[in-house]
Enzyme design. Structure first.
Site, PDB file in Angstrom:
ATOM      1  N   CYS A  57       5.688 -25.910  -5.493  1.00  0.00           N
ATOM      2  CA  CYS A  57       4.230 -25.869  -5.688  1.00  0.00           C
ATOM      3  C   CYS A  57       3.655 -27.234  -5.321  1.00  0.00           C
ATOM      4  CB  CYS A  57       3.925 -25.547  -7.152  1.00  0.00           C
ATOM      5  SG  CYS A  57       2.189 -25.772  -7.595  1.00  0.00           S
ATOM      6  N   ARG A  70       3.972  -9.613   6.015  1.00  0.00           N
ATOM      7  CA  ARG A  70       2.555  -9.243   6.132  1.00  0.00           C
ATOM      8  C   ARG A  70       1.696 -10.466   6.429  1.00  0.00           C
ATOM      9  NH1 ARG A  70       2.024  -3.735   4.318  1.00  0.00           N
ATOM     10  NH2 ARG A  70      -0.222  -3.928   4.527  1.00  0.00           N
ATOM     11  N   HIS A  99      -7.961  -7.841  -5.042  1.00  0.00           N
ATOM     12  CA  HIS A  99      -6.504  -7.712  -5.157  1.00  0.00           C
ATOM     13  C   HIS A  99      -5.764  -8.953  -4.646  1.00  0.00           C
ATOM     14  CE1 HIS A  99      -6.700  -3.004  -5.311  1.00  0.00           C
ATOM     15  NE2 HIS A  99      -6.996  -3.577  -6.443  1.00  0.00           N
TER      16      HIS A  99
HETATM   17  P1  OAD Z   1      -4.832   3.540   1.386  1.00  0.00           P
HETATM   18  O1  OAD Z   1      -3.774   3.359   2.412  1.00  0.00           O
HETATM   19  O2  OAD Z   1      -4.478   4.227   0.118  1.00  0.00           O
HETATM   20  O3  OAD Z   1      -6.045   4.371   2.029  1.00  0.00           O
HETATM   21  C1  OAD Z   1      -6.571   4.031   3.277  1.00  0.00           C
HETATM   22  C2  OAD Z   1      -7.678   5.005   3.616  1.00  0.00           C
HETATM   23  O4  OAD Z   1      -8.262   4.610   4.838  1.00  0.00           O
HETATM   24  C3  OAD Z   1      -7.217   6.451   3.772  1.00  0.00           C
HETATM   25  O5  OAD Z   1      -8.075   7.310   3.022  1.00  0.00           O
HETATM   26  C4  OAD Z   1      -7.361   6.706   5.280  1.00  0.00           C
HETATM   27  O6  OAD Z   1      -7.780   8.035   5.575  1.00  0.00           O
HETATM   28  C5  OAD Z   1      -8.464   5.745   5.646  1.00  0.00           C
HETATM   29  N1  OAD Z   1      -8.433   5.293   7.042  1.00  0.00           N
HETATM   30  C6  OAD Z   1      -7.364   5.135   7.859  1.00  0.00           C
HETATM   31  N2  OAD Z   1      -7.748   4.711   9.065  1.00  0.00           N
HETATM   32  C7  OAD Z   1      -9.096   4.583   9.036  1.00  0.00           C
HETATM   33  C8  OAD Z   1     -10.098   4.214   9.987  1.00  0.00           C
HETATM   34  N3  OAD Z   1      -9.784   3.823  11.229  1.00  0.00           N
HETATM   35  N4  OAD Z   1     -11.393   4.223   9.594  1.00  0.00           N
HETATM   36  C9  OAD Z   1     -11.743   4.596   8.345  1.00  0.00           C
HETATM   37  N5  OAD Z   1     -10.844   4.976   7.403  1.00  0.00           N
HETATM   38  C10 OAD Z   1      -9.547   4.976   7.741  1.00  0.00           C
HETATM   39  O7  OAD Z   1      -5.464   2.094   1.124  1.00  0.00           O
HETATM   40  P2  OAD Z   1      -6.399   1.581  -0.067  1.00  0.00           P
HETATM   41  O8  OAD Z   1      -7.276   2.671  -0.568  1.00  0.00           O
HETATM   42  O9  OAD Z   1      -7.036   0.336   0.418  1.00  0.00           O
HETATM   43  O10 OAD Z   1      -3.246  -2.579  -3.738  1.00  0.00           O
HETATM   44  O11 OAD Z   1      -5.311   1.226  -1.148  1.00  0.00           O
HETATM   45  C11 OAD Z   1      -5.739   0.652  -2.348  1.00  0.00           C
HETATM   46  C12 OAD Z   1      -4.723  -0.302  -2.868  1.00  0.00           C
HETATM   47  O12 OAD Z   1      -3.432   0.321  -2.937  1.00  0.00           O
HETATM   48  C13 OAD Z   1      -4.458  -1.498  -1.995  1.00  0.00           C
HETATM   49  O13 OAD Z   1      -5.405  -2.526  -2.166  1.00  0.00           O
HETATM   50  C14 OAD Z   1      -3.113  -1.956  -2.465  1.00  0.00           C
HETATM   51  C15 OAD Z   1      -2.415  -0.620  -2.569  1.00  0.00           C
HETATM   52  O14 OAD Z   1      -1.441  -0.563  -3.517  1.00  0.00           O
HETATM   53  C16 OAD Z   1      -2.551  -3.695  -4.019  1.00  0.00           C
HETATM   54  O15 OAD Z   1      -1.819  -4.248  -3.215  1.00  0.00           O
HETATM   55  C17 OAD Z   1      -2.758  -4.184  -5.397  1.00  0.00           C
END
Ligand code: OAD
Length: 230
Positions: free
Chosen positions: A133, A56, A106
């Site tokens: 480190c 990533r 995060h």
């Molecule tokens: P998700 O993958 O759960 O959700 C992404 C959201 O973005 C979904 O609701 C999609 O519908 C929306 N989406 C996709 N493409 C889009 C676009 N072009 N415009 C607008 N919206 C769009 O990701 P997060 O909610 O960010 O944590 O996930 C939260 C956390 O879960 C992350 O930070 C990560 C993961 O585990 C850690 O790594 C600690």
């Protein structure tokens, strides 16, 4: 409308080519995020976890900020009141887009965390192979990412900003991960207006005063233009 807090998630970076976590392409080599994003996973299989984040981190060089990141940076630069962008994303697209008032709750791909001495050096290479480190010379670096079960960063500052905000905007997040999924409730409790921008209705949509659905690259520049026009 003086003070604004903006929460962003993977959806704001999707059009830049960064995969979301829970979308159809949200698996990495068949792994659920929970299988690589926990301290237990790192204890069990550190090589797999380091490779996941190395891939990533390397992929950041192939992506660029999109119109949504750039629009938020314009708002940040021009907004006279308090403004805070809180991102759940570990990519660096907000800062490359020009945002300054930004917190990574995060963690960040481009930073390592030493489990020996606690240093958090900037890191652009691989962590596979156990490099030392830069501070304590021990080979005990992990990604500076908040894993499931760990405390997100900057929570005091985020709580204070939400308590004092007049508008809370959530952009591109599924509302599946706490505490971020609760921010809309905290904002409502502090009397703020709440707005969701997401590709589609999310788990949290009913909690918001209003919601707009569509791609962030269209919705965010439109919102920023409205806000800056007063
Ligand atoms: P998700 O993958 O759960 O959700 C992404 C959201 O973005 C979904 O609701 C999609 O519908 C929306 N989406 C996709 N493409 C889009 C676009 N072009 N415009 C607008 N919206 C769009 O990701 P997060 O909610 O960010 O944590 O996930 C939260 C956390 O879960 C992350 O930070 C990560 C993961 O585990 C850690 O790594 C600690």
């Amino acid at each position: 409308m003086d003070n604004i807090v903006i929460l962003t998630g993977a959806g704001i970076s999707a059009e830049s080519g960064v995969p979301t976590f829970r979308g159809p392409d949200g698996l990495w080599e068949g792994h659920r995020v929970e299988d690589v994003a926990t301290p237990e996973a790192f204890d069990r299989d550190p090589v797999l976890v380091q490779r996941f984040y190395d891939a990533r981190r390397a992929a950041l060089a192939t992506v660029a900020p999109n119109a949504a990141h750039r629009a938020l940076a314009r708002l940040d630069a021009a907004w006279p009141g308090d403004l805070l962008i809180v991102t759940q994303n570990v990519d660096d697209l907000h800062e490359r887009g020009g945002a300054k008032r930004l917190l990574h709750m995060h963690g960040e791909l481009r930073r390592a965390l030493c489990t020996g001495c606690g240093a958090a050096p900037a890191w652009d290479g691989d962590l596979s192979g156990d490099p030392p480190c830069p501070r304590c010379r021990q080979p005990r670096l992990r990604p500076d990412i908040v894993w499931f079960g760990e405390m997100p960063y900057h929570m005091d500052a985020i709580e204070a900003a939400i308590a004092g905000c007049d508008l809370f905007v959530s952009i591109g997040t599924s509302g599946a991960v706490y505490p971020a999924a609760n921010f809309v409730r905290w904002a409502e409790a502090s009397g703020a207006a709440t707005l969701e921008l997401n590709l589609e209705p999310s788990a949290g949509t009913p909690l918001f005063d209003s919601a707009r659905h569509g791609p962030a690259s269209l919705l965010v520049p439109a919102l920023v233009a409205e806000l800056l026009a007063g």
